[in-house]
Design a protein around this motif. Sequence first.
Motif, PDB file in Angstrom:
ATOM      1  N   THR A 156       3.374  -4.536  -6.951  1.00 11.86           N
ATOM      2  CA  THR A 156       1.951  -4.910  -6.986  1.00 11.86           C
ATOM      3  C   THR A 156       1.507  -5.511  -5.656  1.00 11.86           C
ATOM      4  O   THR A 156       0.668  -4.948  -4.961  1.00 11.86           O
ATOM      5  CB  THR A 156       1.674  -5.894  -8.125  1.00 11.86           C
ATOM      6  OG1 THR A 156       2.581  -7.003  -8.029  1.00 11.86           O
ATOM      7  CG2 THR A 156       1.847  -5.211  -9.470  1.00 11.86           C
ATOM      8  N   LYS A 157       2.093  -6.649  -5.294  1.00  9.62           N
ATOM      9  CA  LYS A 157       1.674  -7.337  -4.075  1.00  9.62           C
ATOM     10  C   LYS A 157       2.825  -8.176  -3.529  1.00  9.62           C
ATOM     11  O   LYS A 157       3.635  -8.691  -4.294  1.00  9.62           O
ATOM     12  CB  LYS A 157       0.466  -8.230  -4.375  1.00  9.62           C
ATOM     13  CG  LYS A 157      -0.165  -8.884  -3.147  1.00  9.62           C
ATOM     14  CD  LYS A 157      -1.429  -9.638  -3.536  1.00  9.62           C
ATOM     15  CE  LYS A 157      -2.018 -10.391  -2.340  1.00  9.62           C
ATOM     16  NZ  LYS A 157      -2.358  -9.535  -1.210  1.00  9.62           N
ATOM     17  N   SER A 158       2.878  -8.309  -2.225  1.00  8.78           N
ATOM     18  CA  SER A 158       3.946  -9.101  -1.614  1.00  8.78           C
ATOM     19  C   SER A 158       3.705 -10.595  -1.821  1.00  8.78           C
ATOM     20  O   SER A 158       2.561 -11.015  -2.068  1.00  8.78           O
ATOM     21  CB  SER A 158       4.023  -8.809  -0.118  1.00  8.78           C
ATOM     22  OG  SER A 158       3.062  -9.577   0.595  1.00  8.78           O
ATOM     23  N   GLY A 204       3.802 -12.661   0.490  1.00  9.37           N
ATOM     24  CA  GLY A 204       3.149 -13.160   1.698  1.00  9.37           C
ATOM     25  C   GLY A 204       3.977 -14.154   2.475  1.00  9.37           C
ATOM     26  O   GLY A 204       3.441 -15.117   3.055  1.00  9.37           O
ATOM     27  N   THR A 221       8.709  -0.104   4.677  1.00 12.54           N
ATOM     28  CA  THR A 221       8.426   0.111   3.252  1.00 12.54           C
ATOM     29  C   THR A 221       9.689   0.217   2.393  1.00 12.54           C
ATOM     30  O   THR A 221       9.593   0.418   1.190  1.00 12.54           O
ATOM     31  CB  THR A 221       7.605   1.396   3.062  1.00 12.54           C
ATOM     32  OG1 THR A 221       8.359   2.501   3.593  1.00 12.54           O
ATOM     33  CG2 THR A 221       6.257   1.301   3.766  1.00 12.54           C
ATOM     34  N   ASN A 242       6.540  -4.497   3.908  1.00  8.44           N
ATOM     35  CA  ASN A 242       5.472  -4.361   2.914  1.00  8.44           C
ATOM     36  C   ASN A 242       5.731  -5.309   1.737  1.00  8.44           C
ATOM     37  O   ASN A 242       4.797  -5.898   1.172  1.00  8.44           O
ATOM     38  CB  ASN A 242       5.430  -2.919   2.440  1.00  8.44           C
ATOM     39  CG  ASN A 242       4.224  -2.580   1.580  1.00  8.44           C
ATOM     40  OD1 ASN A 242       3.866  -1.420   1.463  1.00  8.44           O
ATOM     41  ND2 ASN A 242       3.593  -3.549   0.968  1.00  8.44           N
ATOM     42  N   GLY A 262      -0.917   1.929  -4.054  1.00  6.27           N
ATOM     43  CA  GLY A 262      -0.973   2.212  -5.487  1.00  6.27           C
ATOM     44  C   GLY A 262      -0.614   3.652  -5.797  1.00  6.27           C
ATOM     45  O   GLY A 262      -0.499   4.507  -4.914  1.00  6.27           O
ATOM     46  N   PRO A 320       0.353   0.020   4.238  1.00  7.34           N
ATOM     47  CA  PRO A 320       1.013  -0.575   3.065  1.00  7.34           C
ATOM     48  C   PRO A 320       0.801   0.263   1.812  1.00  7.34           C
ATOM     49  O   PRO A 320      -0.117   1.091   1.739  1.00  7.34           O
ATOM     50  CB  PRO A 320       0.328  -1.946   2.929  1.00  7.34           C
ATOM     51  CG  PRO A 320      -0.238  -2.224   4.276  1.00  7.34           C
ATOM     52  CD  PRO A 320      -0.621  -0.897   4.845  1.00  7.34           C
ATOM     53  N   TYR A 321       1.642   0.034   0.820  1.00  7.74           N
ATOM     54  CA  TYR A 321       1.535   0.746  -0.448  1.00  7.74           C
ATOM     55  C   TYR A 321       0.164   0.490  -1.073  1.00  7.74           C
ATOM     56  O   TYR A 321      -0.260  -0.646  -1.253  1.00  7.74           O
ATOM     57  CB  TYR A 321       2.641   0.275  -1.396  1.00  7.74           C
ATOM     58  CG  TYR A 321       2.581   0.909  -2.768  1.00  7.74           C
ATOM     59  CD1 TYR A 321       2.778   2.269  -2.938  1.00  7.74           C
ATOM     60  CD2 TYR A 321       2.324   0.119  -3.899  1.00  7.74           C
ATOM     61  CE1 TYR A 321       2.726   2.847  -4.200  1.00  7.74           C
ATOM     62  CE2 TYR A 321       2.277   0.690  -5.160  1.00  7.74           C
ATOM     63  CZ  TYR A 321       2.477   2.053  -5.309  1.00  7.74           C
ATOM     64  OH  TYR A 321       2.428   2.630  -6.560  1.00  7.74           O
ATOM     65  N   ASN A 327       5.492  -9.246   3.564  1.00  4.73           N
ATOM     66  CA  ASN A 327       4.128  -9.653   3.874  1.00  4.73           C
ATOM     67  C   ASN A 327       3.403  -8.431   4.438  1.00  4.73           C
ATOM     68  O   ASN A 327       3.538  -8.124   5.624  1.00  4.73           O
ATOM     69  CB  ASN A 327       4.118 -10.806   4.881  1.00  4.73           C
ATOM     70  CG  ASN A 327       2.720 -11.333   5.142  1.00  4.73           C
ATOM     71  OD1 ASN A 327       1.729 -10.640   4.928  1.00  4.73           O
ATOM     72  ND2 ASN A 327       2.627 -12.581   5.602  1.00  4.73           N
ATOM     73  N   GLU A 328       2.652  -7.761   3.582  1.00  3.74           N
ATOM     74  CA  GLU A 328       2.001  -6.518   4.014  1.00  3.74           C
ATOM     75  C   GLU A 328       0.888  -6.746   5.037  1.00  3.74           C
ATOM     76  O   GLU A 328       0.427  -5.806   5.688  1.00  3.74           O
ATOM     77  CB  GLU A 328       1.463  -5.716   2.825  1.00  3.74           C
ATOM     78  CG  GLU A 328       0.291  -6.334   2.083  1.00  3.74           C
ATOM     79  CD  GLU A 328       0.721  -7.282   0.988  1.00  3.74           C
ATOM     80  OE1 GLU A 328       0.653  -8.509   1.239  1.00  3.74           O
ATOM     81  OE2 GLU A 328       1.103  -6.826  -0.095  1.00  3.74           O
ATOM     82  N   ALA A 329       0.484  -8.001   5.221  1.00  6.63           N
ATOM     83  CA  ALA A 329      -0.560  -8.318   6.206  1.00  6.63           C
ATOM     84  C   ALA A 329       0.018  -8.631   7.579  1.00  6.63           C
ATOM     85  O   ALA A 329      -0.735  -8.865   8.531  1.00  6.63           O
ATOM     86  CB  ALA A 329      -1.388  -9.496   5.720  1.00  6.63           C
TER      87      ALA A 329
END
Length: 349
Positions: free
Chosen positions: A339-341, A343, A140, A166, A183, A180-181, A169-171
């Motif tokens: 917000t989002k990686s 990927g 993280t 994270n 929020g 993963p984060y 690629n948090e998946a």
Amino acid sequence: MLKRKGLYSVMALLIALSLMVTLAGCGGTENSADDPAKEPVENNQPAEEKVVESAAIIEATAAYLGADPAPAPTISAEEVNEKVVQGGDAGYFLLSIQKPEDYAKGHVKGAINIPYAQIAKAESLAQLPKDKKIVVICYTGHTASYTSMFLNQLGYDSYAMKMGMNGWNEASPGMGAVVPYAGSAGFDVNTEAVEAQAVNEIPEVNTGAQTPEEIIIAATDAYLSAGRGPTVSPQEIDEKVIKGGDDSYFLLSIQKPEDYAKGHVPGAINIPYGAIAKEENLKKLPTDKKIVVICYTGHTASYTSMFLNQLGYESYVLKFGTMGWNDKTEGMGAVKAFTKSPGFETVAN
């Protein structure tokens, strides 16, 4: 007449003998300026100076933080992908500090693996180049930032990859058991300044090492070997400190003063990140409480927390910083919330 002269001669002889005895006696108790062998023995060897270990750690940290231009603590996943993974820039060196089993499941292509707890070992440091930019990758971004502070203190050119795996690629299965984060918690912030006086002593560091480099390595290894967790969650601080009033915690915000004034975790004092290695600021910190360091996203707080733990404080990072506490506050300043990686692809062994 002759008798009188003889008497005078005898008296003169006695006086002369008396003077000789007196002078001989004086010579036995005082040193002669003409006789070096009788000079007082002086030790001209310089006294061995005791190494002040805490000072060595503070000076190395201040040198890093005070560099001009100010060093960037992180590098984005996008830049790593573009320059290193896709671009093949040989000026970078990728270091994953994931657990070996997680590294085997998924890591950034080209990264070597040294687990976080082993980073201060001699065999680990021997693998790292001092002529390249070292990008440290964790889950993280927190332990990568702990690691980067340590490496920068030693003279490496190190950066934490922002948000770690994270942020890549948090998946990825390489995240292991790390969540993963999810929020922000949306907890309340405060704009009231909290003051602290510089009345505390800085802890003594006693590793027994002699050189600054050896001291930093030994102090870091001692901290990592203790097995304390690097972070505490916003939920724990809200429950125990804000609502529960637990005074065994001490909250330290390292936001910029103007951002701290706009919104910070209630009860936190403010010492800006770049000023944390100043003695007058360290003396504001208690040695008998758990210090929770709060920045914007958790990265510079982790740099700070490594430094404080090396000195002997008990320090933790508020996980994901103000972003994890309340990402809507103006106290975030110019920092953008995650917000989002993107990927990006990971590779497995």
